[in-house]
Design a protein around this motif. Structure first.
Motif, PDB file in Angstrom:
ATOM      1  N   THR A  42      70.522  16.131 -23.347  1.00  9.42           N
ATOM      2  CA  THR A  42      71.347  15.174 -22.580  1.00  9.42           C
ATOM      3  C   THR A  42      72.544  15.874 -21.957  1.00  9.42           C
ATOM      4  N   ALA A  43      73.228  16.721 -22.742  1.00 10.54           N
ATOM      5  CA  ALA A  43      74.377  17.459 -22.217  1.00 10.54           C
ATOM      6  C   ALA A  43      73.952  18.422 -21.114  1.00 10.54           C
ATOM      7  N   ALA A  44      72.844  19.119 -21.334  1.00 10.82           N
ATOM      8  CA  ALA A  44      72.366  20.074 -20.335  1.00 10.82           C
ATOM      9  C   ALA A  44      71.983  19.371 -19.038  1.00 10.82           C
ATOM     10  N   THR A  45      71.381  18.200 -19.136  1.00 14.23           N
ATOM     11  CA  THR A  45      71.020  17.431 -17.938  1.00 14.23           C
ATOM     12  C   THR A  45      72.270  17.030 -17.155  1.00 14.23           C
ATOM     13  N   TYR A  46      73.321  16.653 -17.883  1.00 11.20           N
ATOM     14  CA  TYR A  46      74.577  16.288 -17.221  1.00 11.20           C
ATOM     15  C   TYR A  46      75.148  17.472 -16.442  1.00 11.20           C
ATOM     16  N   TYR A  47      75.178  18.636 -17.070  1.00 14.79           N
ATOM     17  CA  TYR A  47      75.722  19.818 -16.400  1.00 14.79           C
ATOM     18  C   TYR A  47      74.812  20.277 -15.260  1.00 14.79           C
ATOM     19  N   SER A  48      73.526  20.018 -15.377  1.00  9.43           N
ATOM     20  CA  SER A  48      72.617  20.336 -14.282  1.00  9.43           C
ATOM     21  C   SER A  48      72.922  19.483 -13.054  1.00  9.43           C
ATOM     22  N   ILE A  49      73.277  18.221 -13.290  1.00 13.61           N
ATOM     23  CA  ILE A  49      73.663  17.335 -12.175  1.00 13.61           C
ATOM     24  C   ILE A  49      74.926  17.858 -11.498  1.00 13.61           C
ATOM     25  N   LEU A  50      75.891  18.327 -12.309  1.00 12.94           N
ATOM     26  CA  LEU A  50      77.119  18.898 -11.736  1.00 12.94           C
ATOM     27  C   LEU A  50      76.810  20.140 -10.910  1.00 12.94           C
ATOM     28  N   ASP A 114      71.630  25.472 -13.342  1.00 15.60           N
ATOM     29  CA  ASP A 114      71.204  25.182 -11.975  1.00 15.60           C
ATOM     30  C   ASP A 114      69.771  24.658 -11.942  1.00 15.60           C
ATOM     31  N   SER A 115      68.935  25.174 -12.810  1.00 14.01           N
ATOM     32  CA  SER A 115      67.545  24.690 -12.883  1.00 14.01           C
ATOM     33  C   SER A 115      67.107  24.672 -14.339  1.00 14.01           C
ATOM     34  N   LEU A 116      66.831  23.492 -14.848  1.00 14.86           N
ATOM     35  CA  LEU A 116      66.363  23.336 -16.221  1.00 14.86           C
ATOM     36  C   LEU A 116      64.840  23.275 -16.251  1.00 14.86           C
ATOM     37  N   PRO A 117      64.229  23.785 -17.308  1.00 17.01           N
ATOM     38  CA  PRO A 117      62.764  23.666 -17.426  1.00 17.01           C
ATOM     39  C   PRO A 117      62.355  22.218 -17.659  1.00 17.01           C
ATOM     40  N   ALA A 118      61.143  21.908 -17.262  1.00 13.07           N
ATOM     41  CA  ALA A 118      60.633  20.553 -17.510  1.00 13.07           C
ATOM     42  C   ALA A 118      60.596  20.305 -19.019  1.00 13.07           C
ATOM     43  N   HIS A 119      61.029  19.098 -19.409  1.00 13.10           N
ATOM     44  CA  HIS A 119      61.160  18.848 -20.848  1.00 13.10           C
ATOM     45  C   HIS A 119      61.171  17.358 -21.133  1.00 13.10           C
ATOM     46  N   GLN A 120      60.992  17.045 -22.386  1.00  8.65           N
ATOM     47  CA  GLN A 120      61.226  15.713 -22.938  1.00  8.65           C
ATOM     48  C   GLN A 120      62.419  15.827 -23.890  1.00  8.65           C
ATOM     49  N   LYS A 122      62.759  15.067 -26.861  1.00  2.74           N
ATOM     50  CA  LYS A 122      62.401  15.484 -28.215  1.00  2.74           C
ATOM     51  C   LYS A 122      61.923  16.938 -28.286  1.00  2.74           C
ATOM     52  N   ASP A 123      61.790  17.581 -27.122  1.00  2.00           N
ATOM     53  CA  ASP A 123      61.334  18.970 -27.115  1.00  2.00           C
ATOM     54  C   ASP A 123      62.394  19.893 -27.714  1.00  2.00           C
ATOM     55  N   PRO A 124      61.976  21.028 -28.287  1.00  2.00           N
ATOM     56  CA  PRO A 124      62.946  21.996 -28.814  1.00  2.00           C
ATOM     57  C   PRO A 124      63.846  22.520 -27.690  1.00  2.00           C
ATOM     58  N   PHE A 125      65.115  22.619 -27.972  1.00  2.72           N
ATOM     59  CA  PHE A 125      66.077  23.085 -26.964  1.00  2.72           C
ATOM     60  C   PHE A 125      66.088  24.613 -26.948  1.00  2.72           C
ATOM     61  N   PRO A 126      66.090  25.243 -25.776  1.00  3.29           N
ATOM     62  CA  PRO A 126      66.073  26.713 -25.709  1.00  3.29           C
ATOM     63  C   PRO A 126      67.298  27.332 -26.387  1.00  3.29           C
ATOM     64  N   ARG A 127      67.083  28.353 -27.182  1.00  2.00           N
ATOM     65  CA  ARG A 127      68.188  29.006 -27.874  1.00  2.00           C
ATOM     66  C   ARG A 127      69.159  29.666 -26.900  1.00  2.00           C
ATOM     67  N   SER A 128      68.636  30.130 -25.768  1.00  2.00           N
ATOM     68  CA  SER A 128      69.496  30.794 -24.791  1.00  2.00           C
ATOM     69  C   SER A 128      70.532  29.845 -24.186  1.00  2.00           C
ATOM     70  N   LEU A 129      70.221  28.548 -24.183  1.00  2.00           N
ATOM     71  CA  LEU A 129      71.142  27.557 -23.620  1.00  2.00           C
ATOM     72  C   LEU A 129      72.018  26.896 -24.678  1.00  2.00           C
ATOM     73  N   ARG A 130      71.642  27.014 -25.925  1.00  2.00           N
ATOM     74  CA  ARG A 130      72.368  26.313 -26.986  1.00  2.00           C
ATOM     75  C   ARG A 130      73.827  26.781 -27.080  1.00  2.00           C
ATOM     76  N   GLY A 131      74.024  28.085 -27.147  1.00  2.00           N
ATOM     77  CA  GLY A 131      75.389  28.608 -27.258  1.00  2.00           C
ATOM     78  C   GLY A 131      76.224  28.282 -26.036  1.00  2.00           C
ATOM     79  N   VAL A 132      75.612  28.366 -24.845  1.00  2.00           N
ATOM     80  CA  VAL A 132      76.336  28.068 -23.606  1.00  2.00           C
ATOM     81  C   VAL A 132      76.774  26.610 -23.575  1.00  2.00           C
ATOM     82  N   THR A 133      75.907  25.716 -23.991  1.00  2.00           N
ATOM     83  CA  THR A 133      76.224  24.285 -23.977  1.00  2.00           C
ATOM     84  C   THR A 133      77.361  23.958 -24.945  1.00  2.00           C
ATOM     85  N   LEU A 134      77.304  24.528 -26.129  1.00  2.00           N
ATOM     86  CA  LEU A 134      78.367  24.288 -27.114  1.00  2.00           C
ATOM     87  C   LEU A 134      79.690  24.904 -26.654  1.00  2.00           C
ATOM     88  N   GLU A 135      79.615  26.075 -26.018  1.00  2.00           N
ATOM     89  CA  GLU A 135      80.833  26.731 -25.536  1.00  2.00           C
ATOM     90  C   GLU A 135      81.492  25.941 -24.413  1.00  2.00           C
TER      91      GLU A 135
END
Length: 201
Positions: A42-50, A114-120, A122-135
């Protein structure tokens, strides 16, 4: 409050309100425990919109930030004691916010979301994006605190200037009353000389 201080307060409040809109995403990653994959998506989708937002909005935001920075520096030019203390602190906090956004927040948003992979959700969140999102959530919180500090410093400056003006008015009133009382009190030597001249005549 002067015109320059009013401009700084209005711009800082606007920027602070803009940061508060990120609460939609940051509240899920910063204040929720545990942080689930659904929260992160949800957070990643919001930042993708920005990241995909119109470039004109970013130019407008840059103009607002530039106006606020120039106004604070303009106030600092007076080199009054209150300005150096309050506006100096405001410049530091405002500059810290701008630097953090330019060198950390914005690059992370545009490069990672800028471009997120297709997902649902409930899908596992990519580890490469986890730290960036929390930061991002932590950086937004730091910037919000810094801008709140700018508002507090400008309020302190306004209070200090009002106190100085009140003290000056009281001092002028005391001086005026003292002059009047001295004018009403006759000089004893003048009175004695007049009485002596009357006795001789």
């Amino acid at each position: 409050m002067g015109v320059r201080a009013g401009i700084v307060v209005c711009i800082t409040s606007f920027l602070l309100g803009s940061l508060f809109t990120n609460w939609i995403a940051d509240s899920l990653t910063l204040w929720k425990s545990p942080v689930t994959d659904e929260h992160l998506w949800t957070a990643a989708t919001y930042y993708s919109i920005l990241a995909k937002g119109p470039i004109e909005a970013w130019f407008f935001l840059a103009a607002i930030v530039a106006t606020g920075g120039i106004t604070i520096l303009w106030s600092l030019r007076d080199l009054e004691a209150s300005n150096v203390m309050f506006d100096g602190g405001s410049v530091f906090l405002f500059g810290t916010t701008v630097a953090m956004y330019l060198y950390s927040v914005l690059p992370s948003v545009f490069e990672s979301f800028d471009s997120l992979p297709a997902h649902q959700l409930k899908d596992p969140f990519p580890r490469s994006l986890r730290g960036v999102t929390l930061e991002l959530a932590s950086n937004n919180l730091i910037c919000s605190v810094a801008l709140t500090g700018v508002l507090a410093l400008q309020a302190g400056r306004s209070w200090a200037e009002r106190s100085d003006n009140d003290d000056d008015e009281e001092f002028e009133e005391v001086e005026t009353d003292g002059t009047r009382s001295r004018a009403k009190t006759p000089d004893p030597r003048t009175v004695t000389e007049k009485e002596t001249e009357r006795a001789k005549s």
